[in-house]
Scaffold this motif. Structure first.
Motif, PDB file in Angstrom:
ATOM      1  N   VAL A   1      -0.305   2.129   2.781  1.00  0.00           N
ATOM      2  CA  VAL A   1       0.872   1.337   2.410  1.00  0.00           C
ATOM      3  C   VAL A   1       0.572  -0.129   2.717  1.00  0.00           C
ATOM      4  N   SER A   2       0.887  -0.974   1.757  1.00  0.00           N
ATOM      5  CA  SER A   2       0.659  -2.411   1.897  1.00  0.00           C
ATOM      6  C   SER A   2       1.768  -3.015   2.759  1.00  0.00           C
ATOM      7  N   VAL A   3       1.335  -3.787   3.756  1.00  0.00           N
ATOM      8  CA  VAL A   3       2.293  -4.375   4.707  1.00  0.00           C
ATOM      9  C   VAL A   3       2.047  -5.878   4.801  1.00  0.00           C
ATOM     10  N   ASP A   4       3.136  -6.643   4.801  1.00  0.00           N
ATOM     11  CA  ASP A   4       3.025  -8.101   4.910  1.00  0.00           C
ATOM     12  C   ASP A   4       2.570  -8.489   6.327  1.00  0.00           C
ATOM     13  N   PHE A   5       1.588  -9.391   6.416  1.00  0.00           N
ATOM     14  CA  PHE A   5       1.034  -9.827   7.702  1.00  0.00           C
ATOM     15  C   PHE A   5       2.127 -10.342   8.643  1.00  0.00           C
ATOM     16  N   VAL A   6       3.048 -11.123   8.109  1.00  0.00           N
ATOM     17  CA  VAL A   6       4.018 -11.832   8.944  1.00  0.00           C
ATOM     18  C   VAL A   6       5.272 -10.998   9.192  1.00  0.00           C
ATOM     19  N   THR A   7       5.897 -10.530   8.106  1.00  0.00           N
ATOM     20  CA  THR A   7       7.180  -9.826   8.268  1.00  0.00           C
ATOM     21  C   THR A   7       6.993  -8.369   8.681  1.00  0.00           C
ATOM     22  N   LYS A   8       5.776  -7.845   8.480  1.00  0.00           N
ATOM     23  CA  LYS A   8       5.465  -6.433   8.764  1.00  0.00           C
ATOM     24  C   LYS A   8       6.244  -5.483   7.849  1.00  0.00           C
ATOM     25  N   LYS A   9       6.818  -6.036   6.775  1.00  0.00           N
ATOM     26  CA  LYS A   9       7.555  -5.185   5.828  1.00  0.00           C
ATOM     27  C   LYS A   9       6.601  -4.680   4.741  1.00  0.00           C
ATOM     28  N   THR A  10       6.954  -3.527   4.158  1.00  0.00           N
ATOM     29  CA  THR A  10       6.105  -2.991   3.092  1.00  0.00           C
ATOM     30  C   THR A  10       6.186  -3.910   1.868  1.00  0.00           C
ATOM     31  N   MET A  11       5.069  -3.968   1.138  1.00  0.00           N
ATOM     32  CA  MET A  11       4.982  -4.882  -0.015  1.00  0.00           C
ATOM     33  C   MET A  11       4.580  -4.129  -1.265  1.00  0.00           C
ATOM     34  N   LYS A  12       5.061  -4.611  -2.391  1.00  0.00           N
ATOM     35  CA  LYS A  12       4.667  -4.024  -3.674  1.00  0.00           C
ATOM     36  C   LYS A  12       3.167  -4.256  -3.898  1.00  0.00           C
ATOM     37  N   VAL A  13       2.502  -3.257  -4.473  1.00  0.00           N
ATOM     38  CA  VAL A  13       1.060  -3.389  -4.720  1.00  0.00           C
ATOM     39  C   VAL A  13       0.802  -3.607  -6.219  1.00  0.00           C
ATOM     40  N   PRO A  14      -0.306  -4.292  -6.563  1.00  0.00           N
ATOM     41  CA  PRO A  14      -0.625  -4.469  -7.977  1.00  0.00           C
ATOM     42  C   PRO A  14      -0.919  -3.124  -8.645  1.00  0.00           C
ATOM     43  N   GLU A  15      -0.630  -3.044  -9.926  1.00  0.00           N
ATOM     44  CA  GLU A  15      -1.015  -1.836 -10.678  1.00  0.00           C
ATOM     45  C   GLU A  15      -2.522  -1.747 -10.748  1.00  0.00           C
ATOM     46  N   ILE A  16      -3.021  -0.513 -10.925  1.00  0.00           N
ATOM     47  CA  ILE A  16      -4.477  -0.364 -11.059  1.00  0.00           C
ATOM     48  C   ILE A  16      -4.812   0.051 -12.491  1.00  0.00           C
ATOM     49  N   ILE A  17      -5.950  -0.440 -12.965  1.00  0.00           N
ATOM     50  CA  ILE A  17      -6.365  -0.114 -14.335  1.00  0.00           C
ATOM     51  C   ILE A  17      -7.606   0.774 -14.282  1.00  0.00           C
ATOM     52  N   PRO A  18      -7.434   2.079 -14.575  1.00  0.00           N
ATOM     53  CA  PRO A  18      -8.609   2.948 -14.631  1.00  0.00           C
ATOM     54  C   PRO A  18      -9.353   2.711 -15.942  1.00  0.00           C
ATOM     55  N   GLU A  19     -10.684   2.640 -15.887  1.00  0.00           N
ATOM     56  CA  GLU A  19     -11.461   2.344 -17.103  1.00  0.00           C
ATOM     57  C   GLU A  19     -12.340   3.519 -17.534  1.00  0.00           C
ATOM     58  N   THR A  20     -13.088   4.077 -16.593  1.00  0.00           N
ATOM     59  CA  THR A  20     -14.009   5.147 -16.965  1.00  0.00           C
ATOM     60  C   THR A  20     -13.264   6.483 -17.059  1.00  0.00           C
ATOM     61  N   ASP A  21     -13.935   7.503 -17.618  1.00  0.00           N
ATOM     62  CA  ASP A  21     -13.318   8.833 -17.710  1.00  0.00           C
ATOM     63  C   ASP A  21     -12.982   9.379 -16.326  1.00  0.00           C
ATOM     64  N   ASP A  22     -13.905   9.190 -15.371  1.00  0.00           N
ATOM     65  CA  ASP A  22     -13.657   9.666 -14.003  1.00  0.00           C
ATOM     66  C   ASP A  22     -12.455   8.954 -13.397  1.00  0.00           C
ATOM     67  N   GLU A  23     -12.382   7.654 -13.599  1.00  0.00           N
ATOM     68  CA  GLU A  23     -11.261   6.885 -13.028  1.00  0.00           C
ATOM     69  C   GLU A  23      -9.929   7.344 -13.640  1.00  0.00           C
ATOM     70  N   LYS A  24      -9.965   7.640 -14.943  1.00  0.00           N
ATOM     71  CA  LYS A  24      -8.734   8.089 -15.618  1.00  0.00           C
ATOM     72  C   LYS A  24      -8.320   9.474 -15.115  1.00  0.00           C
ATOM     73  N   ARG A  25      -9.312  10.335 -14.905  1.00  0.00           N
ATOM     74  CA  ARG A  25      -9.019  11.687 -14.393  1.00  0.00           C
ATOM     75  C   ARG A  25      -8.412  11.592 -12.986  1.00  0.00           C
ATOM     76  N   ARG A  26      -9.027  10.763 -12.130  1.00  0.00           N
ATOM     77  CA  ARG A  26      -8.505  10.623 -10.756  1.00  0.00           C
ATOM     78  C   ARG A  26      -7.105  10.008 -10.773  1.00  0.00           C
ATOM     79  N   PHE A  27      -6.873   9.074 -11.686  1.00  0.00           N
ATOM     80  CA  PHE A  27      -5.558   8.418 -11.828  1.00  0.00           C
ATOM     81  C   PHE A  27      -4.489   9.461 -12.154  1.00  0.00           C
ATOM     82  N   ASP A  28      -4.802  10.328 -13.108  1.00  0.00           N
ATOM     83  CA  ASP A  28      -3.839  11.375 -13.499  1.00  0.00           C
ATOM     84  C   ASP A  28      -3.592  12.354 -12.349  1.00  0.00           C
TER      85      ASP A  28
END
Ligand SMILES: CC(C)(COP(=O)(O)OP(=O)(O)OC[C@H]1O[C@@H](n2cnc3c(N)ncnc32)[C@H](O)[C@@H]1OP(=O)(O)O)[C@@H](O)C(=O)NCCC(=O)NCCS
Length: 160
Positions: free
Chosen positions: A114-141
């Motif tokens: 879980v992404s946590v802000d250094f200062v506030t220690k609150k959870t933070m939204k994370v960037p979306e991930i872009i799977p490209e290869t077949d393996d990455e797409k399989r793991r994503f699913d």
């Protein structure tokens, strides 16, 4: 927030099994391997979200065969999927026998960070991930199915 490709945050960590890493049989301590898995996965997660990533959960971890003193341990960590504030990271552990050069798959682990802000220690939204290869797409699913399974076990809820 900019989406990021899987390869941007991938980590390959290499360790040598030394005497202080082993039990009295000369095999790698399970706890030491878990530490290396956690560190390599945390690095991949932190690279993806560019802040602190704390371990929220580690899925089942099995040790199929002993890893010996003097073996090389190669840990390949990759963010499989980013959700809201959390990410699933997969770690593949490979063992290299330095005397023969033979490489074998030892085990794999899935961890949630879980992404946590250094200062506030609150959870933070994370960037979306872009799977490209077949393996990455399989793991994503597959990561979505695993998330639903683990959250129903820990929280008794289904989140998508
Ligand atoms: C992980 C932690 C930040 C979650 O905080 P929280 O207040 O419970 O946050 P939320 O309930 O809002 O959940 C935040 C995210 O974590 C996920 N999460 C929480 N507990 C989880 C669990 N057991 N397994 C998987 N995911 C989990 C939620 O699904 C949510 O993900 P999403 O935003 O992508 O949907 C908090 O529990 C914590 O600080 N734990 C200790 C972390 C730590 O010290 N780790 C080292 C171990 S010693």
């Amino acid at each position: 927030m900019t989406s990021k490709k899987v390869k941007v945050s991938q980590v390959e960590m290499i360790e040598l099994v030394l005497p202080n890493d082993t039990n009295i049989l000369g095999n790698l301590l399970g706890g030491r391997l878990m530490h290396w898995i956690d560190i390599s996965a945390a690095l991949a997660a932190a690279r993806h979200c560019n802040t602190v990533a704390v371990t929220a959960a580690v899925d089942n971890l099995n040790f199929h065969k002993p890893i010996h003193l003097g073996n090389i341990v190669r840990l390949k960590a990759s963010v499989n999927r980013a959700f809201n504030t959390s990410m699933e990271v997969g770690v593949r552990v490979e063992i290299e026998d330095i005397t023969t050069g033979e490489v074998t798959h030892s085990n794999s682990a899935y961890l949630t960070f879980v992404s946590v802000d250094f200062v506030t220690k609150k959870t933070m939204k994370v960037p979306e991930i872009i799977p490209e290869t077949d393996d990455e797409k399989r793991r994503f699913d597959q990561a979505l199915k695993r998330r639903q399974q683990r959250l129903s076990e820990t929280h008794g809820i289904i989140q998508s």
